[in-house]
Scaffold this motif. Structure first.
Motif, short mmCIF file in Angstrom:
data_model
loop_
_atom_site.label_atom_id
_atom_site.label_comp_id
_atom_site.label_asym_id
_atom_site.label_seq_id
_atom_site.Cartn_x
_atom_site.Cartn_y
_atom_site.Cartn_z
N UNK A 153 -19.58 23.78 -23.46
CA UNK A 153 -19.10 23.01 -24.60
C UNK A 153 -19.60 23.49 -25.95
N UNK A 154 -20.63 24.32 -25.94
CA UNK A 154 -21.20 24.82 -27.19
C UNK A 154 -20.45 26.03 -27.74
N UNK A 155 -19.55 26.60 -26.95
CA UNK A 155 -18.89 27.85 -27.32
C UNK A 155 -17.54 27.58 -27.96
N UNK A 156 -17.25 28.39 -28.99
CA UNK A 156 -16.14 28.11 -29.88
C UNK A 156 -14.85 28.85 -29.53
N UNK A 157 -14.96 29.96 -28.86
CA UNK A 157 -13.74 30.70 -28.53
C UNK A 157 -13.96 31.43 -27.21
N UNK A 158 -12.86 31.63 -26.49
CA UNK A 158 -12.89 32.10 -25.10
C UNK A 158 -11.82 33.15 -24.84
N UNK A 159 -12.10 34.00 -23.87
CA UNK A 159 -11.08 34.87 -23.33
C UNK A 159 -10.30 34.17 -22.23
N UNK A 160 -9.35 34.90 -21.65
CA UNK A 160 -8.46 34.30 -20.65
C UNK A 160 -9.01 34.40 -19.24
N UNK A 161 -10.04 35.24 -19.05
CA UNK A 161 -10.67 35.37 -17.74
C UNK A 161 -10.19 36.56 -16.95
N UNK A 162 -11.06 37.04 -16.06
CA UNK A 162 -10.74 38.12 -15.15
C UNK A 162 -11.32 37.78 -13.78
N UNK A 163 -10.54 38.03 -12.72
CA UNK A 163 -10.93 37.61 -11.37
C UNK A 163 -11.85 38.63 -10.71
N UNK A 164 -12.95 38.14 -10.17
CA UNK A 164 -13.85 38.96 -9.35
C UNK A 164 -13.90 38.34 -7.96
N UNK A 165 -13.63 39.16 -6.96
CA UNK A 165 -13.66 38.70 -5.57
C UNK A 165 -14.59 39.61 -4.79
N UNK A 166 -15.58 39.00 -4.12
CA UNK A 166 -16.55 39.76 -3.34
C UNK A 166 -16.43 39.34 -1.88
N UNK A 167 -16.15 40.29 -1.03
CA UNK A 167 -15.98 39.99 0.39
C UNK A 167 -17.23 40.42 1.16
N UNK A 168 -17.48 39.71 2.25
CA UNK A 168 -18.68 40.02 3.06
C UNK A 168 -18.40 41.09 4.09
#
Length: 125
Positions: free
Chosen positions: A110-125
């Motif tokens: 909540x303290x942050x004023x601007x954001x990116x759209x995100x990027x997916x990281x998937x880690x498989x075992x």
């Protein structure tokens, strides 16, 4: 107005590495605290790494020693180097900026004023 665009997300096996990038445009972010957050399925958004205008960094304990945050002001780019990835690191990763020069260990989204759209990281075992 700031625009942040993340890239570098991918699917990797446990123990692997990825480097995420976040390019800022439309506004110089060099005077702001910058951060990486992540959000796993069914969970809230959690802050993981911070970097202030002087390059001072801070990490949550669960990524300390595995993740490294850095920035290149000349390229207006924020990075997150992630090593020794675990399945629990699977999430959408976001970069964010707070219009203050010091982060003061503030991992609250909540303290942050601007954001990116995100990027997916998937880690498989």
């Amino acid at each position: 107005q700031v625009e942040l665009v993340e890239s570098g997300g991918d699917s990797v096996q446990a123990g692997g590495s990825l480097r995420l990038s976040c390019v800022a445009s439309g506004y110089g972010y060099s005077g702001d605290c910058m951060a990486w957050f992540r959000q796993a399925p069914g969970k809230g958004r959690e802050g993981i790494a911070l970097i202030d205008t002087e390059g001072t960094t801070d990490y949550q304990d669960f990524v300390k020693g595995r993740f490294t945050i850095s920035k290149d002001n000349a390229k207006s780019t924020l990075y997150l180097q992630m090593d020794n990835l675990e399945p629990e690191d699977t999430a959408i990763y976001y970069c964010a900026g707070m219009r203050r020069p010091k982060c003061n260990r503030n991992f609250w989204s909540g303290a942050y004023d601007y954001w990116g759209q995100g990027t997916q990281v998937t880690v498989s075992s």
